[in-house]
Design a protein around this motif. Sequence first.
Motif, PDB file in Angstrom:
ATOM      1  N   THR A 136    -114.175 -62.001 -49.533  1.00 23.61           N
ATOM      2  CA  THR A 136    -112.981 -62.312 -50.323  1.00 23.61           C
ATOM      3  C   THR A 136    -113.402 -62.726 -51.721  1.00 23.61           C
ATOM      4  OG1 THR A 136    -111.777 -63.111 -48.371  1.00 23.61           O
ATOM      5  CG2 THR A 136    -110.911 -63.734 -50.522  1.00 23.61           C
ATOM      6  N   VAL A 137    -112.803 -62.099 -52.721  1.00 22.30           N
ATOM      7  CA  VAL A 137    -112.946 -62.503 -54.123  1.00 22.30           C
ATOM      8  C   VAL A 137    -111.565 -62.984 -54.565  1.00 22.30           C
ATOM      9  CG1 VAL A 137    -113.447 -61.751 -56.476  1.00 22.30           C
ATOM     10  CG2 VAL A 137    -114.769 -60.820 -54.558  1.00 22.30           C
ATOM     11  N   TYR A 138    -111.499 -64.177 -55.144  1.00 23.09           N
ATOM     12  CA  TYR A 138    -110.195 -64.783 -55.456  1.00 23.09           C
ATOM     13  C   TYR A 138    -110.220 -65.426 -56.828  1.00 23.09           C
ATOM     14  CZ  TYR A 138    -106.445 -68.269 -55.412  1.00 23.09           C
ATOM     15  OH  TYR A 138    -105.366 -69.046 -55.751  1.00 23.09           O
ATOM     16  N   TRP A 139    -109.136 -65.241 -57.566  1.00 18.01           N
ATOM     17  CA  TRP A 139    -108.970 -65.912 -58.857  1.00 18.01           C
ATOM     18  C   TRP A 139    -107.536 -66.408 -58.984  1.00 18.01           C
ATOM     19  CZ3 TRP A 139    -108.170 -63.278 -64.219  1.00 18.01           C
ATOM     20  CH2 TRP A 139    -108.232 -64.241 -65.240  1.00 18.01           C
ATOM     21  N   HIS A 140    -107.363 -67.707 -59.132  1.00 16.11           N
ATOM     22  CA  HIS A 140    -106.084 -68.291 -59.530  1.00 16.11           C
ATOM     23  C   HIS A 140    -106.102 -68.247 -61.055  1.00 16.11           C
ATOM     24  CE1 HIS A 140    -103.195 -72.018 -59.404  1.00 16.11           C
ATOM     25  NE2 HIS A 140    -102.818 -71.097 -60.291  1.00 16.11           N
ATOM     26  N   GLU A 174    -113.303 -55.310 -62.512  1.00 12.81           N
ATOM     27  CA  GLU A 174    -114.563 -55.666 -61.861  1.00 12.81           C
ATOM     28  C   GLU A 174    -114.431 -56.282 -60.475  1.00 12.81           C
ATOM     29  OE1 GLU A 174    -117.171 -57.874 -64.419  1.00 12.81           O
ATOM     30  OE2 GLU A 174    -116.585 -56.743 -66.187  1.00 12.81           O
ATOM     31  N   ALA A 175    -113.353 -56.992 -60.200  1.00 15.51           N
ATOM     32  CA  ALA A 175    -113.261 -57.737 -58.941  1.00 15.51           C
ATOM     33  C   ALA A 175    -113.473 -56.878 -57.699  1.00 15.51           C
ATOM     34  CB  ALA A 175    -111.928 -58.475 -58.861  1.00 15.51           C
ATOM     35  N   PRO A 176    -112.853 -55.683 -57.602  1.00 12.21           N
ATOM     36  CA  PRO A 176    -113.056 -54.886 -56.382  1.00 12.21           C
ATOM     37  C   PRO A 176    -114.510 -54.443 -56.190  1.00 12.21           C
ATOM     38  CG  PRO A 176    -111.086 -54.153 -57.546  1.00 12.21           C
ATOM     39  CD  PRO A 176    -111.828 -55.068 -58.476  1.00 12.21           C
ATOM     40  N   LEU A 177    -115.293 -54.442 -57.260  1.00 15.95           N
ATOM     41  CA  LEU A 177    -116.686 -54.005 -57.163  1.00 15.95           C
ATOM     42  C   LEU A 177    -117.586 -55.063 -56.539  1.00 15.95           C
ATOM     43  CD1 LEU A 177    -117.005 -52.360 -60.696  1.00 15.95           C
ATOM     44  CD2 LEU A 177    -116.261 -51.314 -58.558  1.00 15.95           C
ATOM     45  N   TRP A 178    -117.072 -56.288 -56.399  1.00 17.84           N
ATOM     46  CA  TRP A 178    -117.870 -57.380 -55.849  1.00 17.84           C
ATOM     47  C   TRP A 178    -117.536 -57.670 -54.386  1.00 17.84           C
ATOM     48  CZ3 TRP A 178    -121.896 -59.681 -58.332  1.00 17.84           C
ATOM     49  CH2 TRP A 178    -122.037 -59.388 -59.687  1.00 17.84           C
ATOM     50  N   THR A 179    -116.667 -56.865 -53.779  1.00 17.30           N
ATOM     51  CA  THR A 179    -116.311 -57.087 -52.388  1.00 17.30           C
ATOM     52  C   THR A 179    -117.213 -56.291 -51.455  1.00 17.30           C
ATOM     53  OG1 THR A 179    -114.687 -55.292 -52.306  1.00 17.30           O
ATOM     54  CG2 THR A 179    -113.896 -57.455 -53.014  1.00 17.30           C
ATOM     55  N   THR A 180    -117.341 -56.799 -50.243  1.00 15.49           N
ATOM     56  CA  THR A 180    -118.009 -56.045 -49.186  1.00 15.49           C
ATOM     57  C   THR A 180    -117.106 -54.887 -48.774  1.00 15.49           C
ATOM     58  OG1 THR A 180    -116.995 -57.467 -47.527  1.00 15.49           O
ATOM     59  CG2 THR A 180    -119.195 -58.090 -48.299  1.00 15.49           C
ATOM     60  N   ALA A 181    -117.657 -53.939 -48.026  1.00 13.59           N
ATOM     61  CA  ALA A 181    -116.827 -52.877 -47.466  1.00 13.59           C
ATOM     62  C   ALA A 181    -115.780 -53.524 -46.559  1.00 13.59           C
ATOM     63  CB  ALA A 181    -117.695 -51.906 -46.675  1.00 13.59           C
ATOM     64  N   GLY A 182    -114.527 -53.250 -46.829  1.00  6.66           N
ATOM     65  CA  GLY A 182    -113.459 -53.872 -46.068  1.00  6.66           C
ATOM     66  C   GLY A 182    -113.024 -55.209 -46.604  1.00  6.66           C
ATOM     67  N   GLY A 183    -113.679 -55.694 -47.668  1.00 11.02           N
ATOM     68  CA  GLY A 183    -113.315 -56.973 -48.260  1.00 11.02           C
ATOM     69  C   GLY A 183    -112.104 -56.850 -49.163  1.00 11.02           C
ATOM     70  N   SER A 184    -111.646 -57.997 -49.693  1.00 16.25           N
ATOM     71  CA  SER A 184    -110.427 -58.026 -50.507  1.00 16.25           C
ATOM     72  C   SER A 184    -110.659 -58.761 -51.820  1.00 16.25           C
ATOM     73  CB  SER A 184    -109.290 -58.738 -49.756  1.00 16.25           C
ATOM     74  OG  SER A 184    -108.957 -58.061 -48.568  1.00 16.25           O
ATOM     75  N   ALA A 185    -110.126 -58.199 -52.892  1.00 12.80           N
ATOM     76  CA  ALA A 185    -110.080 -58.872 -54.187  1.00 12.80           C
ATOM     77  C   ALA A 185    -108.650 -59.365 -54.391  1.00 12.80           C
ATOM     78  CB  ALA A 185    -110.492 -57.932 -55.309  1.00 12.80           C
ATOM     79  N   LEU A 186    -108.474 -60.672 -54.578  1.00  7.11           N
ATOM     80  CA  LEU A 186    -107.154 -61.275 -54.651  1.00  7.11           C
ATOM     81  C   LEU A 186    -106.935 -61.934 -56.013  1.00  7.11           C
ATOM     82  CD1 LEU A 186    -107.116 -63.044 -51.154  1.00  7.11           C
ATOM     83  CD2 LEU A 186    -106.292 -60.745 -51.728  1.00  7.11           C
ATOM     84  N   LEU A 187    -105.695 -61.911 -56.457  1.00  9.06           N
ATOM     85  CA  LEU A 187    -105.304 -62.529 -57.727  1.00  9.06           C
ATOM     86  C   LEU A 187    -104.051 -63.356 -57.507  1.00  9.06           C
ATOM     87  CD1 LEU A 187    -105.503 -62.720 -60.882  1.00  9.06           C
ATOM     88  CD2 LEU A 187    -104.036 -60.697 -60.955  1.00  9.06           C
TER      89      LEU A 187
END
Length: 256
Positions: A136-140, A174-187
Amino acid sequence: MQIRSHVRSLERSRMARTDSGRPDRFTMRGREWRLLPDVFAPPYSASTDAAMELLGLMAGTQDPRHGSFLEIGCGTGIIAVSAALAGCDRVLATDINPHAVDNAALNARRHGVADRVSALHSDLFDAIDPDQRFDTVYWHSNFVLAPADYRYESVHERAYVDPGYAAHHRYLREAPLWTTAGGSALLHFSDRGDLALLYDLAEASGRELQVLRSMRIREGRDLVEHVLIKVSATRVGEKAGAGPRPGSAPPARTSG
């Protein structure tokens, strides 16, 4: 719209930073947290509590978590620490504000998860090991749009406004590029921001936005909608795990 006024948001930043009654600790969702000077202060804004709700990280009722978690713009570290307490085995909390990095590390120790939570001074993804990937990559985000030529007067203001949406544009790319396969980039976004412009930037970046959850909360005299958005790559051949590699040129720095 007054609710989107960057001038109002900057006034809120200055008040929260300089208030003589600003606390050095506060309670949120059943836990006590330390608050250092010049760090975004949840007691002056309902948005962190909304983030806990949207992510399902409320103390006592939090959704079980697993895997790794990257928080961009960690502030006091509430989200990062709560993710570890919910079960994440590796959490990285980053912030462009060095005081926030210290604050997140302090709260990780306070809540007994310093073995799983690391705090790193970074402008978005700049200082992160390029070999790391996260479930999971997350940014508030600092979702209020300021004029592109606005220059911050303090590091505290960076948590409130984003000049020209430069940081948002970069996060979308850039955020989706830092996720694992099947991971999620959230905003985490809200209608204090310009949602139409966010969708335009996503389209220009080859990104798809999907609203996962939303909620309305009272913030002073305003009723504000907060949304949790999933950011996905749509370009052919672009996928999770395809981020920058060691030795590659670093991306341009932003003000977010």
